[in-house]
Design a protein around this motif. Structure first.
Motif, PDB file in Angstrom:
ATOM      1  N   LEU A  90       0.815  -1.215   0.000  1.00 30.74           N
ATOM      2  CA  LEU A  90       0.000   0.000   0.000  1.00 30.74           C
ATOM      3  C   LEU A  90       0.851   1.269   0.000  1.00 30.74           C
ATOM      4  O   LEU A  90       0.374   2.338  -0.384  1.00 30.74           O
ATOM      5  N   GLY A  91       2.082   1.150   0.467  1.00 27.90           N
ATOM      6  CA  GLY A  91       2.983   2.297   0.468  1.00 27.90           C
ATOM      7  C   GLY A  91       2.635   3.365   1.483  1.00 27.90           C
ATOM      8  O   GLY A  91       3.029   4.516   1.343  1.00 27.90           O
ATOM      9  N   ILE A  92       1.908   2.983   2.529  1.00 26.40           N
ATOM     10  CA  ILE A  92       1.473   3.961   3.532  1.00 26.40           C
ATOM     11  C   ILE A  92       2.107   3.653   4.888  1.00 26.40           C
ATOM     12  O   ILE A  92       2.458   2.516   5.179  1.00 26.40           O
ATOM     13  N   GLU A  93       2.256   4.706   5.692  1.00 17.21           N
ATOM     14  CA  GLU A  93       2.812   4.555   7.032  1.00 17.21           C
ATOM     15  C   GLU A  93       1.733   4.271   8.066  1.00 17.21           C
ATOM     16  O   GLU A  93       1.989   3.589   9.052  1.00 17.21           O
ATOM     17  N   ARG A  94       0.545   4.816   7.830  1.00 19.59           N
ATOM     18  CA  ARG A  94      -0.551   4.699   8.783  1.00 19.59           C
ATOM     19  C   ARG A  94      -1.793   4.169   8.083  1.00 19.59           C
ATOM     20  O   ARG A  94      -2.109   4.587   6.961  1.00 19.59           O
ATOM     21  N   LEU A  95      -2.506   3.304   8.761  1.00 17.36           N
ATOM     22  CA  LEU A  95      -3.767   2.804   8.217  1.00 17.36           C
ATOM     23  C   LEU A  95      -4.744   3.959   7.992  1.00 17.36           C
ATOM     24  O   LEU A  95      -5.596   3.902   7.099  1.00 17.36           O
ATOM     25  N   GLN A  96      -4.598   5.005   8.769  1.00 15.65           N
ATOM     26  CA  GLN A  96      -5.430   6.199   8.633  1.00 15.65           C
ATOM     27  C   GLN A  96      -5.466   6.702   7.181  1.00 15.65           C
ATOM     28  O   GLN A  96      -6.502   7.183   6.702  1.00 15.65           O
ATOM     29  N   GLU A  97      -4.356   6.569   6.471  1.00 11.57           N
ATOM     30  CA  GLU A  97      -4.285   7.066   5.096  1.00 11.57           C
ATOM     31  C   GLU A  97      -5.268   6.349   4.184  1.00 11.57           C
ATOM     32  O   GLU A  97      -5.836   6.960   3.273  1.00 11.57           O
ATOM     33  N   ALA A  98      -5.491   5.064   4.415  1.00 11.10           N
ATOM     34  CA  ALA A  98      -6.436   4.308   3.591  1.00 11.10           C
ATOM     35  C   ALA A  98      -7.873   4.686   3.922  1.00 11.10           C
ATOM     36  O   ALA A  98      -8.745   4.676   3.042  1.00 11.10           O
ATOM     37  N   TYR A  99      -8.139   5.019   5.179  1.00  7.10           N
ATOM     38  CA  TYR A  99      -9.476   5.487   5.556  1.00  7.10           C
ATOM     39  C   TYR A  99      -9.758   6.859   4.933  1.00  7.10           C
ATOM     40  O   TYR A  99     -10.849   7.115   4.421  1.00  7.10           O
ATOM     41  N   PHE A 100      -8.762   7.752   4.955  1.00 13.37           N
ATOM     42  CA  PHE A 100      -8.955   9.082   4.380  1.00 13.37           C
ATOM     43  C   PHE A 100      -9.032   9.021   2.862  1.00 13.37           C
ATOM     44  O   PHE A 100      -9.658   9.883   2.232  1.00 13.37           O
ATOM     45  N   ALA A 101      -8.391   8.014   2.253  1.00 17.80           N
ATOM     46  CA  ALA A 101      -8.527   7.843   0.807  1.00 17.80           C
ATOM     47  C   ALA A 101      -9.967   7.484   0.450  1.00 17.80           C
ATOM     48  O   ALA A 101     -10.482   7.892  -0.603  1.00 17.80           O
ATOM     49  N   ARG A 102     -10.615   6.729   1.307  1.00 18.04           N
ATOM     50  CA  ARG A 102     -12.034   6.387   1.102  1.00 18.04           C
ATOM     51  C   ARG A 102     -12.920   7.593   1.385  1.00 18.04           C
ATOM     52  O   ARG A 102     -13.878   7.865   0.656  1.00 18.04           O
ATOM     53  N   ASP A 103     -12.617   8.319   2.472  1.00 19.13           N
ATOM     54  CA  ASP A 103     -13.456   9.442   2.893  1.00 19.13           C
ATOM     55  C   ASP A 103     -12.563  10.479   3.571  1.00 19.13           C
ATOM     56  O   ASP A 103     -12.174  10.295   4.729  1.00 19.13           O
ATOM     57  N   PRO A 104     -12.217  11.565   2.864  1.00 20.34           N
ATOM     58  CA  PRO A 104     -11.316  12.572   3.441  1.00 20.34           C
ATOM     59  C   PRO A 104     -11.821  13.158   4.757  1.00 20.34           C
ATOM     60  O   PRO A 104     -11.029  13.650   5.564  1.00 20.34           O
ATOM     61  N   GLY A 105     -13.143  13.082   4.992  1.00 22.43           N
ATOM     62  CA  GLY A 105     -13.693  13.613   6.230  1.00 22.43           C
ATOM     63  C   GLY A 105     -13.982  12.546   7.263  1.00 22.43           C
ATOM     64  O   GLY A 105     -14.710  12.806   8.229  1.00 22.43           O
ATOM     65  N   TYR A 106     -13.400  11.349   7.094  1.00 20.92           N
ATOM     66  CA  TYR A 106     -13.676  10.223   8.001  1.00 20.92           C
ATOM     67  C   TYR A 106     -13.330  10.612   9.436  1.00 20.92           C
ATOM     68  O   TYR A 106     -12.211  11.056   9.717  1.00 20.92           O
ATOM     69  N   ASP A 107     -14.307  10.438  10.337  1.00 25.65           N
ATOM     70  CA  ASP A 107     -14.094  10.882  11.723  1.00 25.65           C
ATOM     71  C   ASP A 107     -14.437   9.793  12.729  1.00 25.65           C
ATOM     72  O   ASP A 107     -14.701  10.089  13.907  1.00 25.65           O
ATOM     73  N   ARG A 108     -14.440   8.537  12.296  1.00 30.18           N
ATOM     74  CA  ARG A 108     -14.738   7.431  13.207  1.00 30.18           C
ATOM     75  C   ARG A 108     -13.447   6.674  13.523  1.00 30.18           C
ATOM     76  O   ARG A 108     -12.351   7.112  13.180  1.00 30.18           O
TER      77      ARG A 108
END
Length: 340
Positions: A90-108
């Motif tokens: 995935l090339g990401i440091e944090r799983l958070q990046e994949a959640y924000f890729a789905r929804d930039p305003g993800y707040d859960r």
């Protein structure tokens, strides 16, 4: 992610991303081998379910897995076990990046397990309860030869009923006990937990497995909580009426499962203890991770096979895990210890 609520009982955030990966692609995400990446932590009991089901069904190649480190901060799980601290696919440091890729305003909650669509880098789902059922029912074209039926049609109603009781009183019950914000909330959760464990003991006195005569989804969901009981929940979460090892029926049942391929060989007690004792600093402000308990008892004889039952039904055990997915060496049997 979980935390206490001062003065109140614990309430789990259950607002998950419920998009499903299905054989017919009804939600826009069809089952496709190699397309998705299952992100887990070996510390997390909810993610551990997916690790076991994937292994039992032989989905390792069809659904590759990424393992986050055992700890996280307020932002996210991180891939600090990988070179450079990035997931190599995935090339990401944090799983958070994949959640924000789905929804930039993800707040859960940034939770594991999560399945990520590799081409887009977006989280498809973190709905852990449906996720393992879909592995059984939607990924059948990619199951290994001899894969067991973990959610057989004729037992689904009973499995669902057992799962609901176990979730409420045990899986989530240990958290309701450990994160209680008042004595009253703690007392209520503690009583419900041990009442349910007593009822499960009575059930398992008569049957080798929770539902039917084979391993099902119900056993997997109970296993991932109880395997953490003595190492974490007994002391850290104050679930201390008894240790698991002091409850004879449940302890034998759990040793039986632990010694079954796909169960004990997916357990990493080091990750489990580091996660709970380091992340929950409000409960354990010293950050000291206990050395015990001695894990060797997990390999002592359990004598449950005399009750009958066929662990994998008409199927076969999974083969050993790949080198990349092998957890640290399992404990040596206590009776094998020598003294000189």
């Amino acid at each position: 992610m979980s935390s206490a609520n001062p003065g109140k009982g614990y309430s789990r955030d259950s607002n998950y991303i419920t998009t499903r990966i299905t054989a017919d692609g009804q939600d826009g995400f069809p089952v496709e081998p190699g397309r998705y990446r299952l992100v887990v932590s070996l510390a997390c009991p909810w993610a551990h379910r997916a690790v076991i089901v994937r292994r039992l069904l032989g989905l390792e190649e069809a659904l590759p897995m990424a393992v986050a480190g055992p700890t996280h901060d307020k932002r996210s799980w991180t891939f600090d076990l990988d070179p450079g601290g990035r997931d190599p696919v995935l090339g990401i440091e944090r799983l958070q990046e994949a959640y924000f890729a789905r929804d930039p305003g993800y707040d859960r909650g940034i939770t594991v397990p999560a399945i990520v669509d590799v081409p887009t880098g977006e989280v498809v789902t973190n709905d852990y309860a449906q996720m393992t059922l879909d592995m059984s029912l939607e990924w059948t074209a990619h199951h290994r030869a001899g894969a067991p039926a973990l959610y057989p049609p004729d037992l689904r109603a009973e499995i669902d009923a057992v799962n609901e009781e176990v979730y409420t009183d045990v899986n989530n019950g240990v958290y309701r006990t450990g994160f209680a914000g008042s004595q009253e909330a703690y007392d209520e959760a503690y009583e419900r937990l041990f009442t349910r464990l007593d009822l499960l003991s009575e059930r398992l006195e008569r049957s080798r497995y929770l539902v039917g005569d084979t391993i099902t989804e119900a056993d997997i969901r109970l296993f991932t909580t109880l395997v953490r009981f003595d190492a974490v929940y007994h002391g850290h979460f104050k679930c201390n009426r008894q240790k698991l090892s002091e409850m004879p029926v449940l302890w034998a049942y759990m040793r039986d499962l632990f010694q079954t391929p796909g169960f004990g060989d997916t357990v990493d007690f080091d990750h489990i203890k580091k996660h709970f004792y380091l992340v929950h600093s409000h409960i354990n402000p010293s950050g000291i991770v206990p050395l015990g308990p001695d894990p060797s008892g997990w390999l002592e004889p359990h004598d449950r096979a005399a009750m009958g039952g066929r662990p994998f039904g008409d199927g076969t055990p999974p083969g050993p895990p790949s080198a990349a997915e092998t957890v640290p060496a399992r404990p040596a049997p206590a009776q094998a210890a020598s003294h000189s």
